[in-house]
Design an enzyme around this catalytic site. Sequence first.
Site, PDB file in Angstrom:
ATOM      1  CD  GLU A  70      -8.159  69.261  27.767  1.00 10.95           C
ATOM      2  OE1 GLU A  70      -8.940  68.204  27.340  1.00 10.95           O
ATOM      3  OE2 GLU A  70      -8.349  70.427  27.636  1.00 10.95           O
ATOM      4  CE  LYS A 110     -19.612  46.453  17.368  1.00 11.15           C
ATOM      5  NZ  LYS A 110     -19.982  47.638  17.284  1.00 11.15           N
ATOM      6  CB  ILE A 120      -3.950  41.457   8.136  1.00 15.29           C
ATOM      7  CG1 ILE A 120      -4.016  40.185   8.343  1.00 15.29           C
ATOM      8  CG2 ILE A 120      -5.094  42.039   7.855  1.00 15.29           C
ATOM      9  CD1 ILE A 120      -4.628  39.067   7.656  1.00 15.29           C
ATOM     10  N   GLY A 121      -1.650  43.374   5.998  1.00 19.44           N
ATOM     11  CA  GLY A 121      -1.460  44.614   5.349  1.00 19.44           C
ATOM     12  C   GLY A 121      -0.492  45.482   5.988  1.00 19.44           C
ATOM     13  CB  SER A 122      -0.569  47.649   8.896  1.00 21.88           C
ATOM     14  OG  SER A 122      -0.978  46.888   9.797  1.00 21.88           O
ATOM     15  CD  GLU A 135     -10.186  39.022  16.399  1.00 23.54           C
ATOM     16  OE1 GLU A 135      -9.952  40.391  15.752  1.00 23.54           O
ATOM     17  OE2 GLU A 135     -10.858  38.822  17.411  1.00 23.54           O
ATOM     18  CG  HIS A 195      -5.934  42.123  19.261  1.00 24.96           C
ATOM     19  ND1 HIS A 195      -6.067  43.596  18.744  1.00 24.96           N
ATOM     20  CD2 HIS A 195      -6.634  41.321  18.547  1.00 24.96           C
ATOM     21  CE1 HIS A 195      -6.684  43.566  17.592  1.00 24.96           C
ATOM     22  NE2 HIS A 195      -7.227  42.193  17.424  1.00 24.96           N
ATOM     23  CB  CYS A 217      -5.704  42.178  12.967  1.00 26.09           C
ATOM     24  SG  CYS A 217      -6.477  43.769  12.381  1.00 26.09           S
TER      25      CYS A 217
HETATM   26  N1  GLN Z   1      -4.890  46.090   6.179  1.00 23.59           N
HETATM   27  C1  GLN Z   1      -5.212  46.636   7.577  1.00 23.59           C
HETATM   28  C2  GLN Z   1      -3.971  46.727   8.300  1.00 23.59           C
HETATM   29  O1  GLN Z   1      -3.417  45.611   8.140  1.00 23.59           O
HETATM   30  C3  GLN Z   1      -6.319  46.124   8.111  1.00 23.59           C
HETATM   31  C4  GLN Z   1      -6.429  46.581   9.596  1.00 23.59           C
HETATM   32  C5  GLN Z   1      -7.919  46.319  10.492  1.00 23.59           C
HETATM   33  O2  GLN Z   1      -8.461  45.173   9.897  1.00 23.59           O
HETATM   34  N2  GLN Z   1      -8.306  46.805  11.344  1.00 23.59           N
HETATM   35  O3  GLN Z   1      -3.614  47.316   9.161  1.00 23.59           O
HETATM   36 ZN    ZN Z   2      -8.042  43.158  11.280  1.00 27.61          ZN
END
Ligand code: GLN
Ligand code: ZN
EC number: 2.1.1.14
Length: 773
Positions: free
Chosen positions: A22, A123, A445-447, A685, A713, A745
């Site tokens: 909520e 963190k 990096i992938g996505s 990174e 980011h 990333c």
């Molecule tokens: N392969 C993932 C992406 O590209 C890596 C994500 C990550 O490092 N948090 O989304």
């Molecule tokens: Zn990453």
Amino acid sequence: MTHTPFPAATIVGYPRVGRFRELKKAQEAFWKGKITQDELRQAAADVQRTYYDRVIERGLSATDSSIPATFSYYDQVLDAVRLFTLVPKRLADAKDARGLLDLPGYFALARGTETLPPLEMTKWFDTNYHYLVPEIGPDTEITLNLEAIDEQLEVAKEHGVTVRPQLVGPLTLLLGAKAEQGSPEGFTPLDRLDDFVKAYQQVLAELAARGVQWVQLDEPGLTVDRDIPNAKIAELARKTYSALAAETNRPAILVTSPYGNLRENLPALLDTGIEALHLDLVSTLYNAEALTAFKDSGVTLVAGAINGRNIWRADLRALLHALQNINGGAVAVASSTSLQHVPHDLDLEDPADVPVDGLAFADQKVAEIVTLARGLADGESAVEAELKTADEALARFTADPRKHNAAIRERAASVKPQDFERPELKIRRDAQADLNLPKLPTTTIGSFPQTGDIRRHRAEARAGKITQQQLDEFLREEIASVIKLQEDLGLDVLVHGEAERNDMVQYFAENFDGFATTKHGWVQSYGSRCTRPSVLFGDVKRSGEGLRGEAVTVPWISYAQSLTDRPVKGMLTGPVTILAWSFVRDDQPREETANQVALALADEIADLEEAGIRIIQVDEPALRELLPLRRDEQPAYLAWSVNAFRLATSAVEDKTQVHTHLCYSEFNEIIDSINALNADVTSIEAARSHMELLADIPESYVSGLGPGVWDIHSPRVPSQAEVEELIRAAIGYGTISDLWVNPDCGLKTRDYEETKRTLKNVVAAAKKVRASL
Ligand code: GLN
Ligand code: ZN
């Protein structure tokens, strides 16, 4: 001031987002201007009242200060920033007309505004929670503002509850802060300790004036190894708390120490005049003398016996016996840490989906604590019924056949040293030469961006509004367009874009045996962001027939590869990250669990190879995250985590190029372990810190390295010149013989507009530098 005795049962904190998130919903509506500040306050008050009702129902008392005022609009460290108005000069505009942080100003520091950047986030100890980092300089002014505390006190009072205000303690605040920009060389926030002791003294007096009986000061900062010697910190702890305790006009003080061992700080704190001290008895061992010292000091030992960080049902009978054996004088029972790290309520889950016999979420943990406290006060027989229920449920869980798959266990037990080894890099390089990659190869990096359309399709498939086949068809179109885009942009190594994945861990959890996923098991990661960790409770393999199960990612990756002549990277989440972002069974060593996950991934990698995939990336963004706080515990962790990665990736053919990816942290400290992963290429990174990391790369590092050239980011599109400069900076370090060019990333949180513009600049920059080599 005389005060009530410390309650027999308590918690260190409680989830703050609400059973159905909520608070998140109200925060986001407020940020979008859809609800007023007053409506947000109402929503927050509702969350608090529900919290009070639920813990009181489970046996905490409404009147003895056993319930902490644990609510936060965003983050507990940022609450301290608001309490003391610790606003760095560059963000001075966040203050209101009174010169204080009102709620919008508080959010401005958390999230930034059009004109102000946010505070940095990092963190919170070795958890998955992130806090906002205060910036304190030599002349940062401290101005008290108790508004947020008053708001909570008022909600509680109207609801008939006597709460215990919960604040981040002075040492943790200063040790977790960074020096404001422009501070003189050598200045650290800890230099301001005397000023903060005075400020906390004033807060205590204010709380006393409001009739507060007990206050909780959280000092997890005292459990961490730092560059400052422990003995020096202990001296500061003694000084600080002696000064606070010496105040005549104050509530009784509980200091908590979650996440680790207090070491030298323990005797120091017992010697200060505080009334109660909490120890985390789960994450660390304290010897009997350390506990007996409480008796002599007269300080109440608040025994953090119920694990605040995992979701396993406790062995109550064993814990009760252990508590009965403590010779510590007055002993109260508590959680080891705030329960903010676990979901609200197991009763919201379907027993068909999750192994409820073995689990306890926050509400269930409160009941466990109350049972232990009653048992401690009135004897085992007084709680026999509760103990028996727990014994029986645990026995059922222990016998669950999903925890005892003989074939999986045998396979994991019979791994041999050579299963962690690949031939030397030179041999692999030669075998991979036919990939024909240029110098400075470009990749991502992938996505790719997870558009509203993608999320909508996945949600509709889950709700049964479209068929699985329709979803698959949509995802294939998505893959085709991502491949086409990358070809048009001229990238060298392509990806399929990960549109089928909701989350990089949950996706594998859903396709592996041994995991459960929850419906409402949300845990706050920061602010309004929550994750739903998977529950890793059983033996792990890919789901489907037989020990090897069925391929998970192969259909997607090989479809993507069928559309292009350039290499497409297979994309997997690594064993350490899968463990880090799940609740992991604690009935066997982590190493064993990690190896099971690694073997399931090795099966997937073998299937990818068989499908003709030549490059496989195994992401380990959480490698640094699990690193223990205590230095003496770090080597063992690094050994099993590196081994798990190697077990997953070492069975490949020489010609298969293994990549890994790391982010979210500073990695300098563990650079040797990254090297030991033995990947062919590592992306990491680096853009935000301007390639600083490269200064620490040792000469022994000979594999490929892709330091990020785009800080994903930030919504900014870096120019070609900027990217070029970063690439040249990386080359300038001279240590990397095999340099790759890639973003920091994955791109899932970015939109297509900025993605296209940036990648165009990245490719152009790489080509330009390449031509000049
Ligand atoms: N392969 C993932 C992406 O590209 C890596 C994500 C990550 O490092 N948090 O989304
Ligand atoms: Zn990453």
